[in-house]
Design an enzyme around this catalytic site. Structure first.
Site, PDB file in Angstrom:
ATOM      1  N   SER A 231       0.833  -1.192   0.000  1.00 47.34           N
ATOM      2  CA  SER A 231       0.000   0.000   0.000  1.00 47.34           C
ATOM      3  C   SER A 231       0.867   1.242   0.000  1.00 47.34           C
ATOM      4  O   SER A 231       1.992   1.239   0.473  1.00 47.34           O
ATOM      5  CB  SER A 231      -0.898   0.000   1.235  1.00 47.34           C
ATOM      6  OG  SER A 231      -0.154   0.419   2.366  1.00 47.34           O
ATOM      7  N   LYS A 232       0.317   2.289  -0.567  1.00 48.31           N
ATOM      8  CA  LYS A 232       1.032   3.554  -0.665  1.00 48.31           C
ATOM      9  C   LYS A 232       1.435   4.044   0.719  1.00 48.31           C
ATOM     10  O   LYS A 232       2.542   4.538   0.927  1.00 48.31           O
ATOM     11  CB  LYS A 232       0.126   4.581  -1.346  1.00 48.31           C
ATOM     12  CG  LYS A 232       0.738   5.962  -1.520  1.00 48.31           C
ATOM     13  CD  LYS A 232       1.528   6.067  -2.794  1.00 48.31           C
ATOM     14  CE  LYS A 232       2.212   7.413  -2.942  1.00 48.31           C
ATOM     15  NZ  LYS A 232       1.313   8.520  -3.227  1.00 48.31           N
TER      16      LYS A 232
END
Length: 426
Positions: A231-232
């Site tokens: 995930s970012k």
RNA sequence: GGUCCCAUCGUCUAGAGGCCUAGGACACCACCCUCUCAAGGUGGCGACACGGGUUCGAAUCCCGUUGGGACUGCCA
């Protein structure tokens, strides 16, 4: 064969999304008449700005992929409203006035479903100011998935999910099903995180009379070194496709690497050209366990793809990073794994360098000797090499040692391009 | 908490009951080649999570355990 890819334009394009489009694209391109639809989830004006939508288009195009049709969720509100009204009219949905707080307050520790308790099911509430919930029927819902096999959900564990907000706008699940039916989607290939939502999806599909369900394939998640879905927030730009474009990864290498995360072309093959992967790809061959995104292997693949380029292609690919002549390009080509490494190898050709590493022994003698020798020697590959070798011999050094001071003086680094490339300097 | 998914070298994978002494690739190590660094070549290290079944035979089928993950919004 009609398939669709549904990205949410949240400001960056995820590598997981890249793998999804790739697989969808494989499917659509396998047989003539195949169609890939880009379904853009852009209902949130704040987050899904036009520049983000463009970013998605650019990212997919960069990968070398294309799509046949495109539409936006935000422009189809009427369709969803009609479907919602129909569902209500048929008795498949009902209005609910409960707030999140009320629902949570009623929740008991041992409840089978962590969610809604069907409080408003039979209250006959009017549409005004209320959300519309789907009336989940009793029974079981079976999801047939190409990678998971048969997955069975007991409907008692599915809460009556909201399909339309109190303000009349549709939720993702409704919009999705309505669109897929209307677009006659035959294959849904998406991330594993959507698997639990597939039961509600099928329920809605049936209630709307969608007919034959699409073929489902839920791809296992791509994970980071901690085995969590990348995930970012946690992994930063590791997940951002654009970062790889900027660093000088070739789209062909990226596609090849991504395709191998959960799929194998078989016969111990890994480096396979895109058009061949299209032919080889089968949903049945998809692997069901999560895969670690290994940048090291990606780099190795990229190096292979770079080396496979023709000299002219390589020079063209390097354009944004450095201008290479036909003479140096091949020497550079075998020495880089990403294009952004190119400038570091050739900077000395353009500008004077600074020497920061300590000089080896005999430097003074070698430098002096060579300065003199270079005055007279033929200024080409062999000439330079012979000259250095001769001066080295005079100082009791083999070529390996002899070239070190010259390299340092010219390139500013103890290693790099062959020393004879200095013959290219004027 | 509930539901669901997953489990082969460090990593990505091959493996559909005997072809498995478990194959390939990345990474790592060594050697060869060599003007440095690469590239290339050769070789090495290295895995079926655990426990029970089923079977003449299990990495492969079944059950359980453990471990990991996803989902559980009037987000998409």
């Amino acid at each position: 064969m009609r398939t669709r890819f549904s990205p949410s334009p949240t400001g960056y394009f995820h590598v997981g999304g890249a793998r999804s489009v790739l697989y969808n694209w494989f499917l659509a391109r396998q047989a003539p008449g195949g169609v890939l639809i880009l379904r853009i989830e852009d209902t949130d004006r704040e987050r899904h700005g036009e520049e983000h939508v463009d970013g998605i288009r650019r990212a997919i195009t960069w990968l070398g992929l294309d799509w046949d049709e495109e539409y936006r969720q935000s422009e189809r509100a009427e369709l969803y409203a009609t479907a919602a009204a129909r569902l209500f009219g048929d008795g498949n949905a009902y209005y609910c006035s409960c707030t999140r707080e009320e629902i949570d307050a009623r929740k008991k520790p041992g409840d089978p479903q962590g969610g809604y308790d069907r409080f408003c099911r039979d209250r006959g509430l009017p549409p005004e100011g209320n959300a519309l919930r789907f009336r989940v029927p009793p029974g079981k819902t079976v999801v047939e998935d190409k990678v998971r096999g048969v997955v069975e959900f007991d409907n008692d564990n599915i809460q009556d999910f909201v399909i339309q907000r109190a303000d009349g706008s549709a939720l993702f699940i409704l919009a999705n099903v309505v669109d897929d039916i209307e677009m006659r989607i035959t294959h849904v290939v998406r991330g594993e995180e959507h698997l639990p939502n597939t039961a509600p999806y099928e329920l809605l599909w049936a209630a709307l009379g969608g007919g034959t369900l699409p073929v489902f394939a839920h791809l296992s998640v791509i994970v980071d070194d901690k085995r969590r879905k990348i995930s970012k927030r946690r992994d930063g730009d590791l997940v951002v496709l654009e970062r790889y474009a900027l660093e000088g990864y070739l789209p062909s290498a990226m596609c090849n690497y991504l395709a191998l995360l959960g799929w194998s072309p078989g016969e111990n093959r890994e480096i396979v050209p895109l058009d061949e992967m299209v032919q080889l790809f089968r949903l049945d061959d998809l692997n069901s366990s999560s895969a670690f995104f290994d940048v090291k292997k990606l780099r190795a693949f990229n190096g292979e793809y770079i080396r496979a380029l023709s000299v002219d292609e390589f020079i063209a690919a390097c354009e944004p990073w450095a201008n290479l002549s036909r003479e140096v390009a091949p020497e550079v080509q075998t020495r880089v794994e990403v294009l952004s490494d190119v400038p570091g190898l050739v900077d000395w050709l353009a500008a004077p360098v600074e020497v920061t590493t300590p000089w080896p022994d005999n430097s003074a003698a070698m430098l002096e000797g060579c300065t003199a020798a270079f005055e007279t020697c033929p200024w080409d590959h062999d000439g330079v090499k012979d000259a250095i070798e001769a001066v080295g011999q005079a100082n009791g050094l083999k070529l390996g040692k002899a070239q070190a001071p010259i390299r340092l003086a010219v390139m500013g680094k103890p290693q790099g391009l062959p020393i004879t490339t200095i013959a290219l300097l004027p």
